[in-house]
Scaffold this active site. Structure first.
Site, PDB file in Angstrom:
ATOM      1  CE1 TYR A  75      -3.939   2.035   0.509  1.00 50.77           C
ATOM      2  CE2 TYR A  75      -3.186   2.534   2.723  1.00 50.77           C
ATOM      3  CZ  TYR A  75      -4.068   2.745   1.689  1.00 50.77           C
ATOM      4  OH  TYR A  75      -5.081   3.661   1.832  1.00 50.77           O
ATOM      5  NE  ARG A 127      -6.813  12.145  -5.612  1.00 47.27           N
ATOM      6  CZ  ARG A 127      -6.817  11.141  -4.718  1.00 47.27           C
ATOM      7  NH1 ARG A 127      -5.928  10.168  -4.743  1.00 47.27           N
ATOM      8  NH2 ARG A 127      -7.761  11.091  -3.790  1.00 47.27           N
ATOM      9  CE  LYS A 145      -7.231   3.189  -0.866  1.00 44.25           C
ATOM     10  NZ  LYS A 145      -7.450   4.137   0.200  1.00 44.25           N
ATOM     11  CD  GLU A 216      -9.626   4.714  -2.742  1.00 46.48           C
ATOM     12  OE1 GLU A 216     -10.449   4.136  -2.017  1.00 46.48           O
ATOM     13  OE2 GLU A 216      -8.931   5.666  -2.334  1.00 46.48           O
ATOM     14  CG  ASP A 217      -6.982   7.144  -5.468  1.00 50.80           C
ATOM     15  OD1 ASP A 217      -7.547   7.571  -4.445  1.00 50.80           O
ATOM     16  OD2 ASP A 217      -5.819   6.711  -5.453  1.00 50.80           O
ATOM     17  CG  ASP A 237     -11.410   5.090   0.838  1.00 50.24           C
ATOM     18  OD1 ASP A 237     -11.807   5.162   2.001  1.00 50.24           O
ATOM     19  OD2 ASP A 237     -10.247   4.762   0.522  1.00 50.24           O
ATOM     20  CG  ASP A 238      -9.991   9.063  -2.632  1.00 53.62           C
ATOM     21  OD1 ASP A 238      -8.945   8.781  -2.044  1.00 53.62           O
ATOM     22  OD2 ASP A 238     -10.391   8.450  -3.637  1.00 53.62           O
ATOM     23  CG  ASN A 381      -1.217   9.020   1.186  1.00 52.94           C
ATOM     24  OD1 ASN A 381      -0.477   9.088   2.147  1.00 52.94           O
ATOM     25  ND2 ASN A 381      -2.511   8.787   1.291  1.00 52.94           N
ATOM     26  CG  ASN A 425      -4.021   5.694   4.581  1.00 51.51           C
ATOM     27  OD1 ASN A 425      -4.981   5.035   4.190  1.00 51.51           O
ATOM     28  ND2 ASN A 425      -3.064   6.118   3.780  1.00 51.51           N
TER      29      ASN A 425
HETATM   30  N1  NDP Z   1      -4.470  10.272   4.138  1.00 50.92           N
HETATM   31  C1  NDP Z   1      -5.457   9.762   3.451  1.00 50.92           C
HETATM   32  O1  NDP Z   1      -6.141   8.832   3.886  1.00 50.92           O
HETATM   33  C2  NDP Z   1      -5.788  10.331   2.119  1.00 50.92           C
HETATM   34  C3  NDP Z   1      -4.933  11.161   1.481  1.00 50.92           C
HETATM   35  N2  NDP Z   1      -5.261  11.675   0.267  1.00 50.92           N
HETATM   36  C4  NDP Z   1      -4.248  12.472  -0.401  1.00 50.92           C
HETATM   37  O2  NDP Z   1      -4.681  13.812  -0.495  1.00 50.92           O
HETATM   38  C5  NDP Z   1      -4.130  14.398  -1.652  1.00 50.92           C
HETATM   39  C6  NDP Z   1      -5.227  15.140  -2.377  1.00 50.92           C
HETATM   40  O3  NDP Z   1      -6.256  14.254  -2.777  1.00 50.92           O
HETATM   41  P1  NDP Z   1      -7.594  14.817  -3.436  1.00 50.92           P
HETATM   42  O4  NDP Z   1      -8.167  15.885  -2.602  1.00 50.92           O
HETATM   43  O5  NDP Z   1      -8.458  13.689  -3.752  1.00 50.92           O
HETATM   44  O6  NDP Z   1      -6.999  15.438  -4.783  1.00 50.92           O
HETATM   45  P2  NDP Z   1      -7.549  16.637  -5.621  1.00 50.92           P
HETATM   46  O7  NDP Z   1      -6.803  16.616  -6.888  1.00 50.92           O
HETATM   47  O8  NDP Z   1      -9.032  16.580  -5.635  1.00 50.92           O
HETATM   48  O9  NDP Z   1      -7.134  17.924  -4.740  1.00 50.92           O
HETATM   49  C7  NDP Z   1      -5.856  18.455  -4.648  1.00 50.92           C
HETATM   50  C8  NDP Z   1      -5.984  19.852  -4.113  1.00 50.92           C
HETATM   51  O10 NDP Z   1      -4.686  20.393  -3.917  1.00 50.92           O
HETATM   52  C9  NDP Z   1      -4.668  21.677  -4.514  1.00 50.92           C
HETATM   53  N3  NDP Z   1      -3.318  22.077  -4.930  1.00 50.92           N
HETATM   54  C10 NDP Z   1      -2.590  21.644  -5.972  1.00 50.92           C
HETATM   55  N4  NDP Z   1      -1.429  22.310  -6.031  1.00 50.92           N
HETATM   56  C11 NDP Z   1      -1.446  23.208  -5.017  1.00 50.92           C
HETATM   57  C12 NDP Z   1      -0.540  24.198  -4.565  1.00 50.92           C
HETATM   58  N5  NDP Z   1       0.610  24.425  -5.175  1.00 50.92           N
HETATM   59  N6  NDP Z   1      -0.879  24.918  -3.473  1.00 50.92           N
HETATM   60  C13 NDP Z   1      -2.043  24.701  -2.844  1.00 50.92           C
HETATM   61  N7  NDP Z   1      -2.941  23.778  -3.227  1.00 50.92           N
HETATM   62  C14 NDP Z   1      -2.639  23.038  -4.307  1.00 50.92           C
HETATM   63  C15 NDP Z   1      -5.596  21.573  -5.720  1.00 50.92           C
HETATM   64  O11 NDP Z   1      -5.953  22.861  -6.152  1.00 50.92           O
HETATM   65  P3  NDP Z   1      -7.029  23.103  -7.333  1.00 50.92           P
HETATM   66  O12 NDP Z   1      -8.353  22.750  -6.717  1.00 50.92           O
HETATM   67  O13 NDP Z   1      -6.888  24.546  -7.637  1.00 50.92           O
HETATM   68  O14 NDP Z   1      -6.632  22.205  -8.455  1.00 50.92           O
HETATM   69  C16 NDP Z   1      -6.722  20.783  -5.086  1.00 50.92           C
HETATM   70  O15 NDP Z   1      -7.599  21.620  -4.392  1.00 50.92           O
HETATM   71  C17 NDP Z   1      -3.488  13.262  -2.447  1.00 50.92           C
HETATM   72  O16 NDP Z   1      -2.106  13.298  -2.271  1.00 50.92           O
HETATM   73  C18 NDP Z   1      -4.028  12.012  -1.818  1.00 50.92           C
HETATM   74  O17 NDP Z   1      -3.095  10.970  -1.841  1.00 50.92           O
HETATM   75  C19 NDP Z   1      -6.464  11.430  -0.328  1.00 50.92           C
HETATM   76  C20 NDP Z   1      -7.360  10.590   0.268  1.00 50.92           C
HETATM   77  C21 NDP Z   1      -7.050   9.932   1.510  1.00 50.92           C
HETATM   78  C1  PYR Z   2      -5.190   6.968   0.970  1.00 52.90           C
HETATM   79  C2  PYR Z   2      -5.911   7.346  -0.225  1.00 52.90           C
HETATM   80  O1  PYR Z   2      -7.031   6.915  -0.439  1.00 52.90           O
HETATM   81  C3  PYR Z   2      -5.315   8.271  -1.135  1.00 52.90           C
HETATM   82  O2  PYR Z   2      -4.229   8.779  -0.869  1.00 52.90           O
HETATM   83  O3  PYR Z   2      -5.941   8.535  -2.163  1.00 52.90           O
HETATM   84 MG    MG Z   3      -7.627   7.217  -2.438  1.00 51.47          MG
END
Ligand code: NDP
Ligand code: PYR
Ligand code: MG
Length: 563
Positions: A75, A127, A145, A216-217, A237-238, A381, A425
């Protein structure tokens, strides 16, 4: 190697393996040695993939006994590198692929899957973690997962279906790579995606009426979530799992911070599906703590790639950002995260931005100056995208931060004290959400079921973990934790009346826990459950046609490990 001579004779494999009869312990020892011989995480990932396909019970026994060490290999973070290089490192089929060109035939193609499915994790690869659009290379995520569904919540490997939707990709480098294994076309439009997903949801539930479906993603997850959440037993999940897991740790962090809920202020770097999903569930928590919704909403300042999310910054905001957009910045221009922290004076800093290292020394030190116990959650991540490391957070806050990250970081010693980071996570909750939905035979997955997973998680720490100030339970206890989460999810389903397993309603909590445990797949118990001779259809986890020993028998991972 565990087969007795008698069984080998029955199976006509006598003489085809070395003479020794080996216990699980000896085989596990060999696996661990083989694993140690692989010099890089990606080679270890490949070895574990091979083991899962050829000897599924041994794989899950190994997982059970070494969950903390092996999870980072199957993972995050290793699965991130595996997805980036999926087209180069791929050796054997796992899961199912459905392409845009297959529309009109999805139901028919599902018939090719040889097992009864209880749960599927599906992605369009658009994504993958914080690594962007990886097209069908994203298959590593549903596979990983679902392996955690089995390892953490005991869902039978044969009841899981990793599903990758090949809907084109915006990743030009992959489209032009001769080894890429998906369609070499740009990503389909939102309207086309809707058409495809509508057909898919109908096909999945027609084939397996009780199936639980985890999205997912997806780069744009909100339209599908809105469309399907009250119609199917599904969740994203996200958005929802992440929201729940962070609230679960956050409840403990708030307590440890000593600051009452009403006095918190949060800066979020990243306003995507995860960021907004997390904040919405924290709002729900604040409301339960007696804060009004309006006050709760105003506690959040979101920053995206264009700066502070406000109503008047000149662009049309994506719909999911509108709720948290500020209207009180009085025309001030966003300059930097550091300046925003000066202005907001947050107690909480969350990172869901995919920008590795964004929480730099200056920002971390400011958080430490503002707060006795700053809450710092770099949640992106894999590890390379984490907004800061545990080491950086500890050293720049004099060891005072309340910390959780999306990917694991090692414990460290600071001022003579061993400090252990939390791992925020969604793997702490999605297994229990899925198992709860399966066992309660839920019609849908309600928001109360998701929230219950968060609350249950927050109560699942043992005395030692609480005394040590941990925000999340030890991952080595994940199966126990999943029982608590599953129970909470089932109870919420019952309260909402979306459950169909009415016989569970009368059970006490203790009885329900026993019921849940009894239904969990236990790789150590498989020997007793086996009836001989074992030449049944392939039953290994994700590979429908695995043939584990290469001697022409209908043996597979499952059969090999039975004996
Ligand atoms: N810990 C956990 O369990 C989880 C972690 N994650 C992680 O969270 C991260 C984001 O996922 P997700 O929200 O789905 O992805 P998205 O692509 O939906 O969101 C990413 C966000 O980051 C913003 N962003 C990009 N570049 C910048 C920058 N330079 N400065 C500020 N903001 C920026 C984007 O802006 P804009 O909207 O303008 O494009 C967007 O709002 C991933 O790395 C994912 O792995 C996700 C799910 C679970
Ligand atoms: C953990 C997870 O779901 C993600 O990073 O997208
Ligand atoms: Mg995910």
């Amino acid at each position: 190697m565990a087969n007795s001579p008698d069984i080998r004779r029955q199976l006509k494999t006598y003489g085809l393996t070395p003479p020794a009869v080996e216990s699980h312990e000896v085989q596990a020892q060999r696996c661990l040695r083989l694993l140690a011989m692989k010099p890089t995480p990606i080679e270890k990932f490949q070895y574990l993939t091979h083991l899962r396909a050829t000897n599924v019970h041994l794989f899950y026994r190994l997982m059970s006994e070494n969950i903390k060490e092996l999870t980072p290999l199957i993972y995050t973070p290793t699965v991130g590198e595996a997805c980036v290089r999926w087209h180069e490192i791929w050796t054997q089929p796992e899961g199912m692929y459905l392409s845009w060109n297959d529309r009109g035939h999805l139901r028919e193609i599902l018939d090719n899957w040889p097992h009864e499915v209880e749960i599927t994790v599906l992605t369009d690869g658009s994504r993958i973690l914080g690594l962007g659009d990886l097209g069908v290379n994203g298959m590593g995520i549903p596979v990983g997962k679902l392996a955690l569904y089995t390892a953490c919540a005991g869902i039978r490997p044969s009841g899981t279906l990793p599903l990758t939707l090949d809907l084109g990709t915006g990743n030009e480098a992959l489209r032009n790579d001769p080894l890429y294994m998906g369609s070499r076309t740009p990503k389909i439009s939102a309207a086309e995606e809707k058409e495809f997903l509508d057909e898919l949801m109908t096909a999945l539930t027609d084939k397996w009426p009780s199936i639980v479906i985890q999205f997912e993603d997806f780069k744009s997850p909100f339209p599908a979530l809105e469309r399907y959440q009250n119609k199917y037993c599904m969740f994203n999940d996200d958005v929802q799992g992440t929201g729940a897991v962070i609230v679960g740790g956050f409840i403990n962090a708030i307590r440890a911070s000593g600051v009452p809920a009403k006095d918190h202020r949060a800066v979020f770097l990243g306003a995507g599906s995860a960021g907004v999903g997390v904040a919405k569930q924290i709002v729900e928590f604040f409301i339960k703590e007696g804060v009004t919704e309006e006050e709760a909403r105003k506690k959040f300042w979101f920053v995206d790639s264009k700066g502070l999310v406000t109503h008047d910054r000149g662009d049309k905001l994506a719909e999911h950002k509108v709720y948290f957009a500020r209207d009180d910045n009085n025309g001030r221009q966003y300059q930097s995260l550091s300046r925003l922290i000066d202005f907001v004076q947050p107690t909480i800093l969350m990172g869901l931005s995919t920008i590795g290292g964004a929480f730099n020394k200056d920002i971390l030190q400011k958080m430490a100056k503002l707060n006795d116990r700053p809450i710092i959650f770099p949640l992106s991540n894999p590890s390379s995208k984490s907004e800061c490391t545990f080491d950086e957070a500890v050293h720049n806050t004099e060891g005072r931060c309340l910390f959780a990250s999306g990917s694991p970081f090692p414990s460290l010693e600071y001022n003579g004290k061993l400090l252990t980071p939390g791992q925020g996570n969604n793997m702490y909750v999605f297994p229990g959400i899925g198992l709860g939905a399966i066992l309660s035979k839920s019609i849908t997955i309600s928001q109360d079921m998701i929230y219950a997973s968060a609350e249950s998680l927050s109560t699942a720490l043992n005395k030692q973990e609480t005394a040590d100030g941990w925000l999340y339970p030890d991952i080595r206890r994940i199966r126990e934790v999943s029982v608590v989460v599953t129970r909470g999810v089932i109870r919420a389903a019952q309260q909402n009346g979306v459950d169909r397993a009415v016989e569970l309603r009368q059970m006490s909590d203790d009885q329900l826990d026993v019921y849940i445990k009894e239904r969990m797949y236990d790789p150590f118990n498989e020997i007793e459950k086996t009836t001989y001779p074992v030449t049944q259809p392939a039953g290994s986890g994700h590979h429908p046609f695995a043939n584990g020993n290469g001697v022409g028998h209908v043996t597979n991972g499952l059969n090999n490990a039975h004996l």
